[in-house]
Design an enzyme around this catalytic site. Structure first.
Site, mmCIF file in Angstrom:
data_model
loop_
_atom_site.group_PDB
_atom_site.id
_atom_site.type_symbol
_atom_site.label_atom_id
_atom_site.label_comp_id
_atom_site.label_asym_id
_atom_site.label_seq_id
_atom_site.Cartn_x
_atom_site.Cartn_y
_atom_site.Cartn_z
ATOM 1 N N PHE A 75 -9.973 -86.737 111.839
ATOM 2 C CA PHE A 75 -8.744 -87.415 111.397
ATOM 3 C C PHE A 75 -7.977 -87.970 112.586
ATOM 4 O O PHE A 75 -6.862 -88.451 112.439
ATOM 5 C CB PHE A 75 -7.870 -86.450 110.575
ATOM 6 C CG PHE A 75 -8.362 -86.284 109.155
ATOM 7 C CD1 PHE A 75 -9.539 -85.590 108.895
ATOM 8 C CD2 PHE A 75 -7.676 -86.835 108.093
ATOM 9 C CE1 PHE A 75 -10.023 -85.458 107.594
ATOM 10 C CE2 PHE A 75 -8.138 -86.705 106.785
ATOM 11 C CZ PHE A 75 -9.318 -86.015 106.538
ATOM 12 N N TYR A 139 -7.470 -102.295 112.773
ATOM 13 C CA TYR A 139 -7.576 -100.905 112.299
ATOM 14 C C TYR A 139 -8.709 -100.778 111.271
ATOM 15 O O TYR A 139 -9.597 -99.929 111.406
ATOM 16 C CB TYR A 139 -6.223 -100.474 111.701
ATOM 17 C CG TYR A 139 -6.283 -99.243 110.837
ATOM 18 C CD1 TYR A 139 -6.473 -97.984 111.396
ATOM 19 C CD2 TYR A 139 -6.143 -99.336 109.453
ATOM 20 C CE1 TYR A 139 -6.533 -96.856 110.604
ATOM 21 C CE2 TYR A 139 -6.187 -98.216 108.645
ATOM 22 C CZ TYR A 139 -6.388 -96.975 109.225
ATOM 23 O OH TYR A 139 -6.452 -95.858 108.435
#
Ligand code: 15L
Length: 271
Positions: A75, A139
């Protein structure tokens, strides 16, 4: 007693919003969990967990922290749209270090991918898990790279990845788009838990939204194989949020919303 992984679990990005919630939840379930982040953990380290400050760019440190782990929950990295130079090191080089650790340990990779791998699909489409990538910024592009990295490490090294194409992880939905894309903290926690514990002999791809009536964008995926179904729903917020935040024609047209209209310079407005 609830099932517990037989080997330690490494969580990168442990100090982030989702990471810190997962850290607390899994430590409370009695998991042996190692936390790492470049930033300090927000609050006390949960009992049963250990925290190891590290930069994802430091490959030697990531290999060391991952020693003996059976799963890596990746993460870490930049979690939102940012310029290329900001995204590049954590999300590309750092990702490589996490995958090298998984390869070395024979560990499973649970990867926080994103719906923004497919942001430039129209909202009128329903996408299967093997849809064409259509990233909506640097992103989203870095998350495509992550999913392709997972394919490489499966084909070449038999690393099993679970790709979690997460929607909007917030305490509650805050605009019209999130009536489709919202995923609750509880649904994420259960999704990640199943991603660790499910018996998987090959990679899996999951669209990460709660049980939202408006979520018609994302179709079939591997949730049955994982044993996960979302339990929460954005539908309770429909009256309050219907139409809120709409009005940007590019954002309204595509699944990625404002990630698509950000820095948009086409003049024909169509793809
Ligand atoms: C994401 O991938 C981001 O991490 C999150 O902050 C939201 O922007 C979400 O997508 C979204 O699409 O709403």
């Amino acid at each position: 007693m609830a099932a517990v992984p037989d080997k330690p679990v490494l969580l990168t990005g442990a100090s982030g919003g989702i990471g810190s919630e997962l850290a607390r939840a899994f430590a409370a379930k009695g998991w042996t969990i190692r936390l790492t982040d470049i930033r300090p953990f927000p609050g006390p380290i949960p009992e049963g967990a250990s925290f190891h400050a590290a930069d994802l760019n430091d490959g030697a440190a990531i290999l060391r922290i991952a020693e003996g782990c059976g799963t890596i929950l990746h993460f870490g990295g930049i979690p939102v749209q940012q310029p290329f130079e900001t995204v590049f090191e954590p999300n590309i080089r750092g990702l490589y270090h996490a995958y090298e650790a998984a390869r070395r340990e024979g560990a499973r990779m649970v990867y926080a991918s994103s719906n923004h791998i497919a942001g430039f699909h129209l909202r009128s489409e329903t996408l299967p898990a093997d849809c064409a990538f259509a990233p909506d910024g640097y992103y989203g592009l870095s998350k495509v790279y992550g999913e392709l990295m997972g394919q490489l490490y499966w084909n070449k090294h038999q690393v099993v990845s679970v790709m979690l194409r997460l929607g909007s992880c917030r305490d509650e939905p805050t605009d019209d788009r999130m009536l489709a894309t919202w995923i609750s903290a509880g649904d994420i926690e259960r999704l990640v838990e199943r991603s660790v514990l499910a018996d998987l002999d090959r990679p899996a791809v999951i669209w990460g939204a709660s049980n939202n009536a408006r979520m018609t964008w994302w179709g079939e995926d591997d949730r049955e194989r994982l044993g996960w179904a979302p339990q929460d729903s954005a539908d309770l917020y429909t009256d309050k949020l219907n139409g809120v935040g709409r009005g940007d024609p590019i954002a309204d047209r595509y699944q990625g919303g404002t990630y698509c209209s950000d820095d948009y310079s086409r003049r024909d407005d169509l793809i």
